[in-house]
Design a protein around this motif. Structure first.
Motif, PDB file in Angstrom:
ATOM      1  N   GLN A 445       0.824  -1.205   0.000  1.00 53.06           N
ATOM      2  CA  GLN A 445       0.000   0.000   0.000  1.00 53.06           C
ATOM      3  C   GLN A 445       0.858   1.255   0.000  1.00 53.06           C
ATOM      4  OE1 GLN A 445      -2.769   0.462   3.263  1.00 53.06           O
ATOM      5  NE2 GLN A 445      -3.540   2.400   2.493  1.00 53.06           N
ATOM      6  N   ASN A 449       1.263   3.893  -3.115  1.00 49.18           N
ATOM      7  CA  ASN A 449       0.825   5.267  -2.884  1.00 49.18           C
ATOM      8  C   ASN A 449       1.947   6.266  -3.103  1.00 49.18           C
ATOM      9  OD1 ASN A 449      -1.945   5.573  -2.309  1.00 49.18           O
ATOM     10  ND2 ASN A 449      -1.691   4.698  -0.280  1.00 49.18           N
ATOM     11  N   PRO A 460      -6.548   4.081   0.642  1.00 53.59           N
ATOM     12  CA  PRO A 460      -6.664   2.627   0.523  1.00 53.59           C
ATOM     13  C   PRO A 460      -6.704   2.168  -0.926  1.00 53.59           C
ATOM     14  CG  PRO A 460      -8.812   3.580   0.983  1.00 53.59           C
ATOM     15  CD  PRO A 460      -7.832   4.721   0.997  1.00 53.59           C
ATOM     16  N   ALA A 519      -2.613  -5.340   2.035  1.00 51.61           N
ATOM     17  CA  ALA A 519      -2.522  -4.205   1.113  1.00 51.61           C
ATOM     18  C   ALA A 519      -3.887  -3.710   0.658  1.00 51.61           C
ATOM     19  CB  ALA A 519      -1.679  -4.579  -0.101  1.00 51.61           C
ATOM     20  N   HIS A 522      -8.346  -1.908   4.802  1.00 50.82           N
ATOM     21  CA  HIS A 522      -8.260  -0.575   5.379  1.00 50.82           C
ATOM     22  C   HIS A 522      -8.149  -0.677   6.899  1.00 50.82           C
ATOM     23  CE1 HIS A 522      -8.094   3.604   4.933  1.00 50.82           C
ATOM     24  NE2 HIS A 522      -9.368   3.928   4.863  1.00 50.82           N
ATOM     25  N   VAL A 557      -4.309  -6.494  -5.784  1.00 54.56           N
ATOM     26  CA  VAL A 557      -4.482  -5.060  -5.581  1.00 54.56           C
ATOM     27  C   VAL A 557      -4.762  -4.430  -6.940  1.00 54.56           C
ATOM     28  CG1 VAL A 557      -3.430  -2.915  -4.775  1.00 54.56           C
ATOM     29  CG2 VAL A 557      -2.807  -5.079  -3.691  1.00 54.56           C
TER      30      VAL A 557
END
Length: 615
Positions: A445, A449, A460, A519, A522, A557
């Motif tokens: 994650q 990001n 998320p 990943a 949340h 993801v």
């Protein structure tokens, strides 16, 4: 054959849609072609694409349908300025030149723009232009493509002409308006006010507020109910306009709003504090409560078993998840392009079903959105022509080898740009233009990001999972093909961080393994889920199958193929630029696989767009 072109334009997220005998042929947002995020301009390139996809010209169209009525909207603006005079004078001076120059003469403006597209076309040759009401366009986009013969329809957004929320009954090929909440009392504008106040951009940052909410506490809920809005048991409400500035000024909130919440709005790009997290949590809880109350009221009044939704508020997937779980409706269907872009589709469908009174053909299974894969696609021949022209290193792999190779790359921690099939219509990447990663990696994650998307670390990511496997990972067992429902990660997959780690803020918190798919889990153990269906995206479905065969994990993801501030990629050259400007490891363009280590540095001043136009 009857062709109808739908258009939304001149506010934000301009788009075009083409119908052939009531079936969607193509639909796309203008931003994907111009590379200007939320581009509000006349959707010339989107229209050209739709006509090209349909194999027609403008002269083949029966109607051009526009998504709202500008004269009614102008009436609302004038009445608002008069009602708040003299406070609205500054806003009046800002808005009027645009209206007097263009928007009051919208029919002539549309004809002029269409003539720029048509070859040797005279004004008398143009198709008839129809104007639908804004919320009618939303309602049509929600109901007509749905799998239901009869359903209640709830539309909630900022504002159309006058309506900010509206309720309809859809049956067969007819829409019946039931009631509405008028401007300035707007759940969408209330949420946007908090978006502005917490330092995010209105009309594009609302989903950031939703993602930030789980990090906060609902400490301002009482203040919202006591001071900002009078919420009735049936979900209808009135807002106290002393706290807002969108009727009379050029900002969303007033000084009184600032005083209530302890200071001025957060400046964009400054550090987030606990106040912003608590504000986000508070407005999210209020929004969910309003959505739930209205949904229950609509069910009681209509007796309908199913609910359809559209409008910007329908993109609040946390609220949608609560309606699915807690309202009396048996079925819920949400237009994937729920915002203004979807108005182009709704306007075209209104012209077909309501104006021409054509019957509606409901599919035996699923809906008629075709997975929302309605944008351009590119063949391997076109892609290889581009790659060879630019001397870009790649390997061509057949499907089975490709799926296995990409699965191994994902398993090894690589981030993959995935460009396959037709581009998605709407704000969500659904496996056509996606960036993919391994959900088991607790650092994925933050890596995606910060190093790939260049965006806030708290944001998320969504999981993609084959439809038949969704209940193995999440507390959900319905279709969610458009990433518009939030549900909890299954209890059996959760892990519990230590008490100390739970309350950390920042990158360390993001790397805490809250489940065996961290990943996409949340902080509150929720996930915004996409169910992948073999009939609408067989290649993405096959990749998920191959990844599970290799790793035992049936989830990937999935985030949109873009970086912060730019639209989702449309063409192979868009994808290559994004790939080279980020720390993505692998790029898959249909059957062509590119590895970052094999690439030469990106030549920034090469204008590929002129060399590789859509054929």
């Amino acid at each position: 054959m009857t062709y109808i072109l739908g258009i939304s334009a001149f506010y934000h997220d301009s788009a075009a849609c083409l119908l052939r005998d009531g079936k969607i042929v193509a639909a796309a947002q203008e931003e994907r072609f111009t590379r200007k995020k939320h581009d509000p301009a006349f959707p010339e390139q989107a229209i050209r694409y739709c006509l090209r996809e349909g194999g027609i010209t403008l002269s083949d169209l029966r109607y051009v349908a526009f998504y709202d009525k500008p004269l009614v909207k102008f009436e609302r603006l004038l009445e608002t300025y008069l009602a708040f005079a003299p406070r609205g004078f500054r806003s009046f001076l800002t808005a009027m030149p645009i209206w007097m120059k263009e928007k009051l003469l919208l029919k002539s403006l549309l004809q002029k723009e269409l003539l720029n597209i048509g070859v040797d076309l005279k004004k008398s040759d143009l198709p008839q232009i129809l104007f639908g009401e804004h919320h009618e366009s939303h309602a049509a986009s929600a109901f007509f493509p749905s799998p239901y013969h009869k359903a209640a329809i709830l539309c909630m957004d900022g504002v159309g002409e006058w309506a900010t929320s509206s309720v309809w009954l859809g049956e067969g090929n007819r829409l019946t308006p039931l009631w509405e909440i008028p401007f300035p009392h707007s759940l969408g504008l209330l949420y946007s006010a908090f978006t502005y106040y917490t330092g995010f951009k209105v009309n594009s940052g609302e989903y950031k507020v939703m993602g930030l909410a789980p990090y906060g506490e609902p400490k301002y809920v009482k203040a919202i109910y006591d001071s900002l809005m009078d919420l009735k048991p049936d979900g209808t409400f009135r807002m106290n306009m002393e706290y807002f500035n969108y009727c009379t000024g050029l900002t969303m909130t007033s000084n009184k709003f600032d005083a209530l919440f302890g200071g001025p709005p957060r400046q964009p790009e400054t550090p987030l504090t606990q106040r912003e997290m608590d504000l986000a949590r508070s407005i999210q809880e209020v929004t969910e409560e309003v959505m739930l109350r209205i949904a229950r009221t609509v069910h009681r009044e209509t007796g309908a078993e199913n609910l359809c939704m559209a409008g910007g508020v329908a993109l609040n997937c946390v609220g949608n998840g609560r309606i699915l779980r807690e309202s009396p409706f048996a079925g819920l269907w949400i237009q994937p392009a729920a915002g203004d872009a979807g108005g182009a589709l709704g306007a075209a469908l209104t012209a077909w079903h309501q104006f021409d009174e054509r019957p509606r053909q409901i599919p035996d299974t699923d809906d008629s959105m075709q997975g929302s894969y309605l944008g351009p696609c590119f063949s391997n021949i076109e892609i290889e022509r581009f790659l060879n022209t630019q001397n870009i290193s790649y390997t061509h792999l057949d499907d089975e080898i490709l799926f296995n190779q990409v699965s191994r790359d994902l398993d090894s921690g690589k981030v993959v740009g995935w460009f396959s099939g037709r581009m998605e219509f709407g704000p969500r990447a659904l496996g056509g233009r996606s960036i993919l990663g391994d959900p088991r990696n607790p650092k994925m994650q933050s890596v995606m990001n910060l190093k790939i998307k260049n965006r806030e670390s708290f944001r998320p990511f969504a999981p993609s999972v084959r439809r038949e496997r969704v209940s193995n990972y999440f507390d959900l067992d319905v279709d969610s093909p458009y990433m518009l429902l939030v549900a909890a990660v299954s209890e059996k997959r959760r892990t519990t961080p230590t008490g100390e780690q739970k309350h950390l803020w920042g990158i360390d918190l993001l790397n805490v393994p809250r489940s065996d798919i961290p990943a996409v889990t949340h902080i509150d153990y929720s996930a915004r889920i996409q169910t992948v269906h073999q009939n609408t995206n067989p290649r993405y479905y096959s990749l998920l199958t191959a990844f599970e065969a290799l790793t035992g994990c049936g989830v990937l993801v999935n985030t949109s193929f873009n970086v912060r501030g730019e639209p989702i990629v449309c063409s192979p050259e868009d994808a290559y630029r994004c790939f080279m400007r980020t720390e993505m490891d692998v790029l898959v363009l249909e059957n062509c696989v590119l590895y970052k280590a094999d690439q030469n540095p990106l030549i920034e001043d090469t204008d590929w767009r002129n060399e590789f136009a859509l054929d």
